[in-house]
Design a protein around this motif. Structure first.
Motif, PDB file in Angstrom:
ATOM      1  N   LYS A  16      -7.141  -6.699   9.488  1.00 11.85           N
ATOM      2  CA  LYS A  16      -8.255  -7.395  10.134  1.00 11.85           C
ATOM      3  C   LYS A  16      -8.691  -8.619   9.351  1.00 11.85           C
ATOM      4  O   LYS A  16      -9.271  -9.560   9.913  1.00 11.85           O
ATOM      5  N   GLU A  17      -8.404  -8.618   8.046  1.00  9.32           N
ATOM      6  CA  GLU A  17      -8.742  -9.757   7.183  1.00  9.32           C
ATOM      7  C   GLU A  17      -7.626 -10.791   7.145  1.00  9.32           C
ATOM      8  O   GLU A  17      -7.733 -11.799   6.447  1.00  9.32           O
ATOM      9  N   GLY A  18      -6.518 -10.523   7.858  1.00 15.22           N
ATOM     10  CA  GLY A  18      -5.418 -11.470   7.880  1.00 15.22           C
ATOM     11  C   GLY A  18      -4.418 -11.312   6.758  1.00 15.22           C
ATOM     12  O   GLY A  18      -3.660 -12.237   6.452  1.00 15.22           O
ATOM     13  N   VAL A  19      -4.385 -10.120   6.133  1.00 18.08           N
ATOM     14  CA  VAL A  19      -3.466  -9.865   5.019  1.00 18.08           C
ATOM     15  C   VAL A  19      -2.137  -9.344   5.561  1.00 18.08           C
ATOM     16  O   VAL A  19      -2.108  -8.425   6.385  1.00 18.08           O
ATOM     17  N   HIS A  20      -1.034  -9.915   5.093  1.00 18.32           N
ATOM     18  CA  HIS A  20       0.300  -9.445   5.459  1.00 18.32           C
ATOM     19  C   HIS A  20       0.618  -8.195   4.636  1.00 18.32           C
ATOM     20  O   HIS A  20       0.300  -8.134   3.440  1.00 18.32           O
ATOM     21  N   LEU A  21       1.282  -7.226   5.262  1.00 18.05           N
ATOM     22  CA  LEU A  21       1.345  -5.899   4.665  1.00 18.05           C
ATOM     23  C   LEU A  21       2.764  -5.401   4.437  1.00 18.05           C
ATOM     24  O   LEU A  21       3.653  -5.578   5.267  1.00 18.05           O
ATOM     25  N   GLY A  22       2.935  -4.713   3.303  1.00 18.94           N
ATOM     26  CA  GLY A  22       4.116  -3.917   3.025  1.00 18.94           C
ATOM     27  C   GLY A  22       3.656  -2.479   2.828  1.00 18.94           C
ATOM     28  O   GLY A  22       2.848  -2.196   1.933  1.00 18.94           O
ATOM     29  N   LEU A  23       4.128  -1.583   3.657  1.00 16.94           N
ATOM     30  CA  LEU A  23       3.625  -0.210   3.687  1.00 16.94           C
ATOM     31  C   LEU A  23       4.679   0.760   3.158  1.00 16.94           C
ATOM     32  O   LEU A  23       5.854   0.667   3.517  1.00 16.94           O
ATOM     33  N   ILE A  24       4.245   1.704   2.341  1.00 17.15           N
ATOM     34  CA  ILE A  24       5.141   2.723   1.799  1.00 17.15           C
ATOM     35  C   ILE A  24       4.560   4.103   2.083  1.00 17.15           C
ATOM     36  O   ILE A  24       3.374   4.350   1.850  1.00 17.15           O
ATOM     37  N   ILE A  84      -2.096  -1.551  -3.766  1.00 14.06           N
ATOM     38  CA  ILE A  84      -2.996  -0.394  -3.644  1.00 14.06           C
ATOM     39  C   ILE A  84      -2.178   0.856  -3.911  1.00 14.06           C
ATOM     40  O   ILE A  84      -1.373   1.285  -3.087  1.00 14.06           O
ATOM     41  N   ASN A  85      -2.366   1.456  -5.087  1.00 15.04           N
ATOM     42  CA  ASN A  85      -1.717   2.716  -5.425  1.00 15.04           C
ATOM     43  C   ASN A  85      -2.570   3.861  -4.892  1.00 15.04           C
ATOM     44  O   ASN A  85      -3.509   4.321  -5.542  1.00 15.04           O
ATOM     45  N   ASN A  86      -2.234   4.306  -3.703  1.00 22.19           N
ATOM     46  CA  ASN A  86      -3.048   5.309  -3.030  1.00 22.19           C
ATOM     47  C   ASN A  86      -2.334   6.656  -2.863  1.00 22.19           C
ATOM     48  O   ASN A  86      -2.993   7.682  -2.715  1.00 22.19           O
ATOM     49  N   ALA A  87      -1.013   6.674  -2.887  1.00 22.04           N
ATOM     50  CA  ALA A  87      -0.277   7.913  -2.632  1.00 22.04           C
ATOM     51  C   ALA A  87      -0.696   8.999  -3.623  1.00 22.04           C
ATOM     52  O   ALA A  87      -0.807   8.755  -4.824  1.00 22.04           O
ATOM     53  N   ILE A 100       0.856  -1.190   0.000  1.00 23.78           N
ATOM     54  CA  ILE A 100       0.000   0.000   0.000  1.00 23.78           C
ATOM     55  C   ILE A 100       0.888   1.234   0.000  1.00 23.78           C
ATOM     56  O   ILE A 100       1.768   1.363   0.858  1.00 23.78           O
ATOM     57  N   THR A 101       0.664   2.142  -0.941  1.00 17.26           N
ATOM     58  CA  THR A 101       1.392   3.404  -0.927  1.00 17.26           C
ATOM     59  C   THR A 101       0.547   4.481  -0.239  1.00 17.26           C
ATOM     60  O   THR A 101      -0.670   4.369  -0.143  1.00 17.26           O
ATOM     61  N   TYR A 118       5.452   4.100 -11.510  1.00 21.28           N
ATOM     62  CA  TYR A 118       6.688   3.530 -10.960  1.00 21.28           C
ATOM     63  C   TYR A 118       6.399   2.342 -10.039  1.00 21.28           C
ATOM     64  O   TYR A 118       7.068   1.303 -10.114  1.00 21.28           O
ATOM     65  N   VAL A 119       5.436   2.501  -9.137  1.00 19.05           N
ATOM     66  CA  VAL A 119       5.146   1.428  -8.178  1.00 19.05           C
ATOM     67  C   VAL A 119       4.572   0.212  -8.906  1.00 19.05           C
ATOM     68  O   VAL A 119       4.957  -0.938  -8.632  1.00 19.05           O
ATOM     69  N   THR A 120       3.667   0.446  -9.838  1.00 17.58           N
ATOM     70  CA  THR A 120       3.089  -0.669 -10.594  1.00 17.58           C
ATOM     71  C   THR A 120       4.155  -1.398 -11.397  1.00 17.58           C
ATOM     72  O   THR A 120       4.207  -2.634 -11.418  1.00 17.58           O
TER      73      THR A 120
END
Length: 239
Positions: free
Chosen positions: A28-36, A88-91, A11-12, A120-122
């Motif tokens: 909460k859904e049990g997803v492992h996360l990489g945060l930017i 998730i391209n959110n930035a 997630i950006t 770039y992220v994609t």
């Protein structure tokens, strides 16, 4: 066990607003996360907040408009997560003013974060999804990517471009079982909206970041056979 449990997501813009709410919802859904995000303090605080959800949380600081920083951050997170199922391209940033009054540097900064950052992220994450033959990419665009408005030339141009990128990429990768979707929320009650000077009005009637996170969850939980190109989400009139 939830439908998304044990999947991984990057997630950006994860430190605040929609990105933070989405990280909480996915954890909460049990997803492992990489945060930017750009702020390490925000990322560290969010990791602490997510510690009760029994998921792995990693983070990397990066300005998404900087390709080198993005490549390093995404590669590091994929290495820690082992794979990437969801991106998730959110930035994003916003600034408004008449075209003749906005300096080129300000205009370019909006394009570089909102459009080039998404690219770039994609581009950094997509090879792993192609190798897996699966994945889901959600680009957080805006109603400003559907209809232009006065003083919004740079922001609208960036979000219209994200919509075009989404549609083209969807056609490229759908046979590889990768879904690409754009969300087009109207004004959301976030720090970005307040700082950009958008009219907030009655906050009780405003769309909240958690509302957008719920739509992201709904899109991710659709059967694999379903491809949604665009999902709009509007708030009641905040005025």
């Amino acid at each position: 066990m939830t439908a998304l449990q044990h999947q991984t997501a990057i997630i950006t813009g994860a430190g605040k607003g929609i990105g933070k709410s989405t990280a909480i919802a996915l954890a909460k859904e049990g997803v492992h996360l990489g945060l930017i995000a750009r702020s390490e303090a925000d990322l560290a605080a969010l990791k602490d907040e997510l510690s009760s959800h029994n998921v792995n949380v990693y983070y990397a600081t990066a300005d998404v408009s900087d390709k080198g920083q993005v490549d390093q951050a995404v590669a590091g997170l994929i290495g820690q997560l082992g794979r990437v199922d969801i991106l998730i391209n959110n930035a994003g940033i916003a600034s408004f003013g008449k075209l003749v009054d906005m300096e080129p540097e300000q205009w370019e900064r909006i394009i570089n974060v909102n459009l080039m950052g998404t690219y770039y992220v994609t581009r950094a994450a997509l090879p792993t999804m192609l190798e897996q033959n699966s994945g889901a990419i959600i680009n957080v665009a805006s109603t400003a990517g559907l209809s232009g408005f006065a003083t919004g030339s740079a922001y609208c141009a960036s979000k219209f471009a994200v919509m075009g990128l989404t549609e083209a990429l969807m056609q490229e990768v759908r046979k590889s079982n990768i879904r690409v979707t754009a969300l087009t929320p109207s004004t959301v009650n976030t720090e970005l909206a307040v700082n950009a000077g958008l009219p907030i009005g009655n906050e009780d009637r405003m769309m909240q970041p958690e509302d957008v996170a719920e739509l992201i969850l709904a899109a991710l939980k659709l059967p694999a056979r379903v491809f949604v190109k665009m999902a709009g989400i509007w708030t009641t009139n905040p005025q």
